[in-house]
Each structure stands twice: as structure tokens, then as C-alpha cells.
Design an enzyme around this catalytic site. Structure first.
Site, PDB file in Angstrom:
ATOM      1  N   ASP A  45     -10.183  -5.254  35.524  1.00  0.00           N
ATOM      2  CA  ASP A  45      -9.095  -4.276  35.597  1.00  0.00           C
ATOM      3  C   ASP A  45      -9.434  -3.063  34.742  1.00  0.00           C
ATOM      4  O   ASP A  45      -9.662  -3.182  33.535  1.00  0.00           O
ATOM      5  CB  ASP A  45      -7.792  -4.913  35.104  1.00  0.00           C
ATOM      6  CG  ASP A  45      -6.667  -3.890  34.979  1.00  0.00           C
ATOM      7  OD1 ASP A  45      -6.138  -3.476  36.015  1.00  0.00           O
ATOM      8  OD2 ASP A  45      -6.332  -3.502  33.836  1.00  0.00           O
ATOM      9  N   TYR A  50      -8.593   5.374  31.554  1.00  0.00           N
ATOM     10  CA  TYR A  50      -9.353   4.702  30.491  1.00  0.00           C
ATOM     11  C   TYR A  50     -10.676   5.395  30.221  1.00  0.00           C
ATOM     12  O   TYR A  50     -11.285   5.192  29.168  1.00  0.00           O
ATOM     13  CB  TYR A  50      -9.636   3.239  30.850  1.00  0.00           C
ATOM     14  CG  TYR A  50      -8.442   2.341  31.016  1.00  0.00           C
ATOM     15  CD1 TYR A  50      -7.146   2.766  30.692  1.00  0.00           C
ATOM     16  CD2 TYR A  50      -8.589   1.050  31.506  1.00  0.00           C
ATOM     17  CE1 TYR A  50      -6.053   1.934  30.857  1.00  0.00           C
ATOM     18  CE2 TYR A  50      -7.503   0.206  31.671  1.00  0.00           C
ATOM     19  CZ  TYR A  50      -6.238   0.642  31.352  1.00  0.00           C
ATOM     20  OH  TYR A  50      -5.167  -0.192  31.529  1.00  0.00           O
ATOM     21  N   LYS A  75      -6.457   2.173  38.525  1.00  0.00           N
ATOM     22  CA  LYS A  75      -5.142   2.804  38.554  1.00  0.00           C
ATOM     23  C   LYS A  75      -5.267   4.321  38.661  1.00  0.00           C
ATOM     24  O   LYS A  75      -6.186   4.917  38.085  1.00  0.00           O
ATOM     25  CB  LYS A  75      -4.357   2.463  37.275  1.00  0.00           C
ATOM     26  CG  LYS A  75      -4.326   0.978  36.948  1.00  0.00           C
ATOM     27  CD  LYS A  75      -3.679   0.726  35.592  1.00  0.00           C
ATOM     28  CE  LYS A  75      -3.924  -0.692  35.139  1.00  0.00           C
ATOM     29  NZ  LYS A  75      -5.315  -0.912  34.674  1.00  0.00           N
ATOM     30  N   HIS A 108      -0.330   4.107  37.941  1.00  0.00           N
ATOM     31  CA  HIS A 108      -0.357   3.680  36.543  1.00  0.00           C
ATOM     32  C   HIS A 108       1.009   3.736  35.861  1.00  0.00           C
ATOM     33  O   HIS A 108       1.263   2.987  34.915  1.00  0.00           O
ATOM     34  CB  HIS A 108      -1.362   4.557  35.774  1.00  0.00           C
ATOM     35  CG  HIS A 108      -1.939   3.905  34.564  1.00  0.00           C
ATOM     36  ND1 HIS A 108      -3.226   4.142  34.129  1.00  0.00           N
ATOM     37  CD2 HIS A 108      -1.428   3.027  33.685  1.00  0.00           C
ATOM     38  CE1 HIS A 108      -3.464   3.435  33.035  1.00  0.00           C
ATOM     39  NE2 HIS A 108      -2.392   2.758  32.745  1.00  0.00           N
TER      40      HIS A 108
END
Length: 294
Positions: A45, A50, A75, A108
Site C-alpha cells: 500500500d 507519500y 491513492k 486519499h
């Protein structure tokens, strides 16, 4: 050791236990994901926000595992909400991951301050699903009212809702709403990590005496008990770590069972106090950021 799978509402199966890379620096991500895959994780994931999708993709390729043996979830960040922007967000994420198809693509945040953009973004996910570019679609950090508004305006029921769930913040209302619609509840911060790197108003779940007693009774660690709690209650869980011993420890959760009383005792620890930001706090003004091209 075999991790159980969950069947999503469109028939796609997903390993119930995934490996997360939130806050993992890019230069540490390849090694962490490689270790996770060596341990046996088959569900990774990540997220555009990120900043480590490229490294996740590299680790998967270097693992030598066939692409269809690793379930990849990522996401779309709020800065890329909107129909055309979200279609392009897929291209950016797929390009960084080095894949043609993303197994699970989710929004997200709910972005309640601009829910019109959220709806347009979700309609783009529906398009990507229809075109076969993603195998399943979903959401993250959606409360029950956000889900209701989404379902009223769109066609495809989300397969997954990834939310903060741990013993100190169980979110029973959201869990019930997800269950009502056949949506898998997926826990981020499943062992309450948010409670010990952010001031959430309570102490670490790892030091909770109730969880500690259950762990001692089974000869396990508190983290393993919490992950087992999620799995036995039918949730997906996404633990994260960059420490090889902990990555392996978090995976070793399938060979013991908690009793009904033990599960209930962990449920009873709920403080109804979230550790992460409330959905309404996440706005384009406060959390918007440019997501680089692939």
C-alpha cells in the site's frame, strides 16, 4: 505462513494484511518493500502523496515475483481531484510504479470542503475501472455521511474504505456503514502508531495493560495481538515498519486465535479520539501539494 484473503464487492480478492510505506523515505523504501516481499507480504500500500511510488515499483520488479502475485494499492491526492486531473493521476502513479494496471486505486481523502471535486474524481475512478486500468476502486478517510453522499451521486460502490482504526479509535459508525454496503474496512495505523508519534491525547497502545495481558496469554507481542484483532473481525490491515524484525513480526499473525472475550476487551478500549486529522481539516488550502509527473 499464508495470509487470509478478503473478497471485494466486485469479486477481486485481496490479501487481508498489507505492507504500508507511509512516511517511509524513498531511500529506505526499496529495502523495506523488498524485505516485506521476502517475508511473504503480497499486498503493498502506497500513495501519490507519500512520494515513494517509484521505489515501491522498483522493489516489486527486483523481487522477481510475477506481477500478478503482488497486489498494488495506491491513492490519488486531493490536489489531483477532478475528472480529468484524476485520470491523469492514474497515469502518474502507474508510470512511477511501472505497471499497466493498478490493483486498487482509492481517493486519499473525502475533501468535504470541495466534495464536487471528490465526486468528479470518483467518476474518473469509475471510468478507469470500466476501461480495465484498475481492478478495484475505493476511498480513504470517508465518514458515514461522506459515503452516503458518494453513493447517492455515483454508480460503483467503493470496494474499500481505508480509515484510521486501532483499539483506541475504532470508528464503529464507519465500520457499520462500510459493512452495510459491502465495503471492506481497511485500517491504517492498525496498531495505533498514530498514538505514539503524534499527540493524540492518550498513551501508546503498545503499553496498554489490557492488550499486554492478551499478548502475554498467547506468547505474542502487543502489535501481533492488535493485527490479529483486525483480521479476526474481517478487516484489512496495513502495518508499516522499516525494521526487518518488526516487518517479520507483523506478518506472523495467522497461527493463533483470540477468544471472543479477548476481542471484546480490545473493542472496549475505544476512546473515540482520533489521532489523525479530521476529514474537514484536510482542505486544498492547508494540504494541497503538487504531485510530480512520472
Amino acid at each position: 505462513m499464508t495470509i487470509p484473503t478478503l473478497t471485494l464487492n466486485n469479486g477481486v480478492t485481496i490479501p487481508a494484511l498489507g505492507f504500508g510505506v507511509f512516511q517511509t523515505p524513498p531511500d529506505e523504501t526499496v529495502a523495506a518493500v523488498r524485505t516485506a516481499l521476502e517475508v511473504g507480504y503480497r499486498h503493498i500500500d502506497t500513495a501519490a502523496a507519500y512520494g515513494n511510488e517509484r521505489e515501491v515499483g522498483r522493489a516489486i520488479r527486483e523481487s522477481g515475483l510475477p506481477r500478478d502475485e503482488v497486489f498494488v494499492e495506491t491513492k490519488v491526492w486531493i490536489s489531483d481531484f477532478g475528472y480529468d486531473a484524476t485520470l491523469h493521476a492514474f497515469d502518474k502513479s502507474a508510470g512511477k510504479l511501472g505497471v499497466d494496471t493498478i490493483d486498487l486505486l482509492i481517493l486519499h481523502q473525502a475533501l468535504p470542503s470541495r466534495f464536487d471535486l471528490t465526486l468528479d474524481a470518483y467518476r474518473a475512478l469509475e471510468r478507469l475501472l470500466a476501461d480495465g486500468k484498475v481492478r478495484a476502486i475505493g476511498v480513504s478517510n470517508f465518514m458515514a455521511d461522506h459515503l452516503a453522499d458518494l453513493l447517492d451521486a455515483t454508480t460503483v460502490v467503493p470496494a474499500v474504505n481505508q480509515i484510521e482504526i486501532h483499539p483506541y479509535f475504532r470508528q464503529p459508525t464507519v465500520l457499520a456503514a462500510d459493512a452495510e454496503h459491502g465495503i471492506v474496512s481497511q485500517a491504517w495505523s492498525p496498531i495505533g502508531g498514530i498514538t505514539f508519534y503524534r499527540d493524540a491525547g492518550h498513551t501508546s497502545t503498545l503499553e496498554d495493560p489490557v492488550i499486554g495481558a492478551v499478548a502475554e496469554a498467547h506468547g505474542r507481542t502487543p502489535a501481533q495481538v492488535m493485527l490479529r484483532w483486525h483480521l479476526q473481525q474481517g478487516r484489512s490491515a496495513i502495518p508499516k515498519s522499516v525494521t526487518p524484525t518488526r516487518i517479520a513480526e507483523n506478518f506472523a499473525v495467522t497461527d493463533f486465535d483470540l477468544t471472543d472475550d479477548e476481542l471484546a476487551s480490545i473493542d472496549a478500549l475505544d476512546t473515540d479520539h482520533r489521532g489523525g486529522p479530521a476529514p474537514e481539516v484536510v482542505t486544498l488550502e492547508t494540504f494541497g501539494r503538487d504531485i510530480p509527473e512520472a
